[in-house]
Design a protein around this motif. Sequence first.
Motif, PDB file in Angstrom:
ATOM      1  N   THR A 101       0.657  -1.215   0.079  1.00 53.11           N
ATOM      2  CA  THR A 101       0.042  -0.077  -0.073  1.00 53.11           C
ATOM      3  C   THR A 101       0.769   1.144   0.095  1.00 53.11           C
ATOM      4  O   THR A 101       0.354   2.329  -0.812  1.00 53.11           O
ATOM      5  CB  THR A 101      -0.880   0.055   0.992  1.00 53.11           C
ATOM      6  OG1 THR A 101      -1.782  -1.051   1.017  1.00 53.11           O
ATOM      7  CG2 THR A 101      -1.884   1.296   1.401  1.00 53.11           C
ATOM      8  N   GLN A 160       0.271   3.882  -2.908  1.00 56.80           N
ATOM      9  CA  GLN A 160       0.156   5.460  -2.404  1.00 56.80           C
ATOM     10  C   GLN A 160       0.966   6.381  -3.231  1.00 56.80           C
ATOM     11  O   GLN A 160       0.352   7.529  -3.794  1.00 56.80           O
ATOM     12  CB  GLN A 160       0.235   5.919  -0.953  1.00 56.80           C
ATOM     13  CG  GLN A 160      -0.298   7.042  -0.624  1.00 56.80           C
ATOM     14  CD  GLN A 160      -1.844   7.097  -0.783  1.00 56.80           C
ATOM     15  OE1 GLN A 160      -2.804   6.523  -0.257  1.00 56.80           O
ATOM     16  NE2 GLN A 160      -2.068   8.132  -1.645  1.00 56.80           N
ATOM     17  N   GLN A 161       2.376   5.879  -3.233  1.00 54.87           N
ATOM     18  CA  GLN A 161       3.042   7.111  -3.995  1.00 54.87           C
ATOM     19  C   GLN A 161       2.976   6.911  -5.579  1.00 54.87           C
ATOM     20  O   GLN A 161       2.991   8.179  -6.437  1.00 54.87           O
ATOM     21  CB  GLN A 161       4.619   6.674  -3.796  1.00 54.87           C
ATOM     22  CG  GLN A 161       5.152   6.872  -2.214  1.00 54.87           C
ATOM     23  CD  GLN A 161       6.497   7.199  -2.057  1.00 54.87           C
ATOM     24  OE1 GLN A 161       7.203   8.049  -2.798  1.00 54.87           O
ATOM     25  NE2 GLN A 161       7.286   6.548  -1.252  1.00 54.87           N
ATOM     26  N   ASP A 209      -0.158   6.457  -6.956  1.00 57.41           N
ATOM     27  CA  ASP A 209      -1.402   7.226  -7.064  1.00 57.41           C
ATOM     28  C   ASP A 209      -1.028   8.769  -6.846  1.00 57.41           C
ATOM     29  O   ASP A 209      -1.410   9.572  -7.757  1.00 57.41           O
ATOM     30  CB  ASP A 209      -2.201   7.044  -6.015  1.00 57.41           C
ATOM     31  CG  ASP A 209      -3.766   7.685  -6.269  1.00 57.41           C
ATOM     32  OD1 ASP A 209      -4.382   7.351  -7.246  1.00 57.41           O
ATOM     33  OD2 ASP A 209      -4.245   8.207  -5.134  1.00 57.41           O
ATOM     34  N   ASN A 210      -0.347   9.102  -6.297  1.00 55.77           N
ATOM     35  CA  ASN A 210       0.054  10.762  -5.947  1.00 55.77           C
ATOM     36  C   ASN A 210       0.899  11.145  -7.420  1.00 55.77           C
ATOM     37  O   ASN A 210       0.377  12.176  -7.811  1.00 55.77           O
ATOM     38  CB  ASN A 210       1.070  10.850  -4.921  1.00 55.77           C
ATOM     39  CG  ASN A 210       0.485  10.836  -3.295  1.00 55.77           C
ATOM     40  OD1 ASN A 210      -0.828  10.713  -3.268  1.00 55.77           O
ATOM     41  ND2 ASN A 210       1.190  10.594  -2.382  1.00 55.77           N
ATOM     42  N   TYR A 238      -3.068  -1.699  -8.855  1.00 54.20           N
ATOM     43  CA  TYR A 238      -3.571  -0.189  -8.928  1.00 54.20           C
ATOM     44  C   TYR A 238      -4.702   0.255  -9.908  1.00 54.20           C
ATOM     45  O   TYR A 238      -5.314   1.067  -9.752  1.00 54.20           O
ATOM     46  CB  TYR A 238      -2.251   0.706  -9.502  1.00 54.20           C
ATOM     47  CG  TYR A 238      -2.368   2.091  -9.553  1.00 54.20           C
ATOM     48  CD1 TYR A 238      -2.987   3.137  -8.176  1.00 54.20           C
ATOM     49  CD2 TYR A 238      -2.284   2.746 -10.730  1.00 54.20           C
ATOM     50  CE1 TYR A 238      -3.433   4.396  -8.445  1.00 54.20           C
ATOM     51  CE2 TYR A 238      -2.578   4.279 -10.876  1.00 54.20           C
ATOM     52  CZ  TYR A 238      -3.258   4.779  -9.717  1.00 54.20           C
ATOM     53  OH  TYR A 238      -3.173   6.208  -9.794  1.00 54.20           O
ATOM     54  N   SER A 283      -7.366  -0.480   0.607  1.00 56.24           N
ATOM     55  CA  SER A 283      -7.272   0.621  -0.097  1.00 56.24           C
ATOM     56  C   SER A 283      -8.054   0.198  -1.626  1.00 56.24           C
ATOM     57  O   SER A 283      -8.022  -1.183  -1.733  1.00 56.24           O
ATOM     58  CB  SER A 283      -5.938   0.982  -0.282  1.00 56.24           C
ATOM     59  OG  SER A 283      -5.066  -0.193  -1.037  1.00 56.24           O
ATOM     60  N   TRP A 330      -8.164   1.596  -5.551  1.00 55.08           N
ATOM     61  CA  TRP A 330      -7.642   2.482  -6.460  1.00 55.08           C
ATOM     62  C   TRP A 330      -8.385   2.765  -7.801  1.00 55.08           C
ATOM     63  O   TRP A 330      -8.403   3.918  -8.094  1.00 55.08           O
ATOM     64  CB  TRP A 330      -6.106   2.154  -6.790  1.00 55.08           C
ATOM     65  CG  TRP A 330      -5.327   1.687  -5.443  1.00 55.08           C
ATOM     66  CD1 TRP A 330      -5.096   0.668  -4.998  1.00 55.08           C
ATOM     67  CD2 TRP A 330      -4.777   2.774  -4.737  1.00 55.08           C
ATOM     68  NE1 TRP A 330      -4.408   0.836  -3.958  1.00 55.08           N
ATOM     69  CE2 TRP A 330      -4.260   2.186  -3.554  1.00 55.08           C
ATOM     70  CE3 TRP A 330      -4.918   4.163  -4.669  1.00 55.08           C
ATOM     71  CZ2 TRP A 330      -3.802   2.637  -2.378  1.00 55.08           C
ATOM     72  CZ3 TRP A 330      -4.032   4.754  -3.535  1.00 55.08           C
ATOM     73  CH2 TRP A 330      -3.498   4.024  -2.688  1.00 55.08           C
TER      74      TRP A 330
END
Length: 231
Positions: free
Chosen positions: A52, A56-57, A59-60, A89, A104, A106
């Motif tokens: 995760t 997250q990185q 997605d950012n 993702y 999470s 995405w």
Amino acid sequence: MPLPTVIVPGYLESAIAYRQLQQSLQNSGFPTVTVPLRRRDWIVTLGGRSVTPILQQLDNTVKQVLQQYNTSQINLIGHSAGGWISRIYLGEKPYLGRNDVQPSLWEAHPLVATLITLGTPHMSQERWTRWNLDFVNNNYPGAFYKNVRYVCVAGKTIFGEKRRGCWLAYSSYQLTCGKGNTWGDGITPIEAAHLEGAENIVIEGIKHSPRSPQIWYGSPEALKVWVQYLV
């Protein structure tokens, strides 16, 4: 103008290792950004734990690129583990890693036109890796999303054998696909690097790692084979 491209580094690799590939793509007219991972960012994922923090990185980075280039889609290039992490993702199923408290989600497949995986082990027999890969393959088998173009690139360089110079390949192939006597890039066997329904490519003479002193997936000789799929 071609869609912008995001590079997802492989396991325990940093963005720095992909600087040359990023520059080569930019020189070829493809706006390219690498997820800004550091090698220490992977420590929390060791032992088959949740990816995760990497997602997250990713997605950012994707959101920043979409905004920067005022576009609705990007292309993804995932090297090694970055390929199957990219498949998580894309997905619509909640992902709950082994040490996650909250799942999470995405759902990024509408944002991705093409996913290119380079030497990605899309299967594994290794117990620490299987939890994550089983999640991917059970929920999103093969080239799962029809709106995404999947291109899987494998290397045919070293035949795994129980002899000097081939032991590492043999052991890695066996941990990945269950047999060591097969062809691959020295780490990932060909059969594990391809997906059913994808555009599957084999390039001879390339090594797995961007740190290799020899030709790897991002070297100019290999790049000219698969870069056409970013158009």
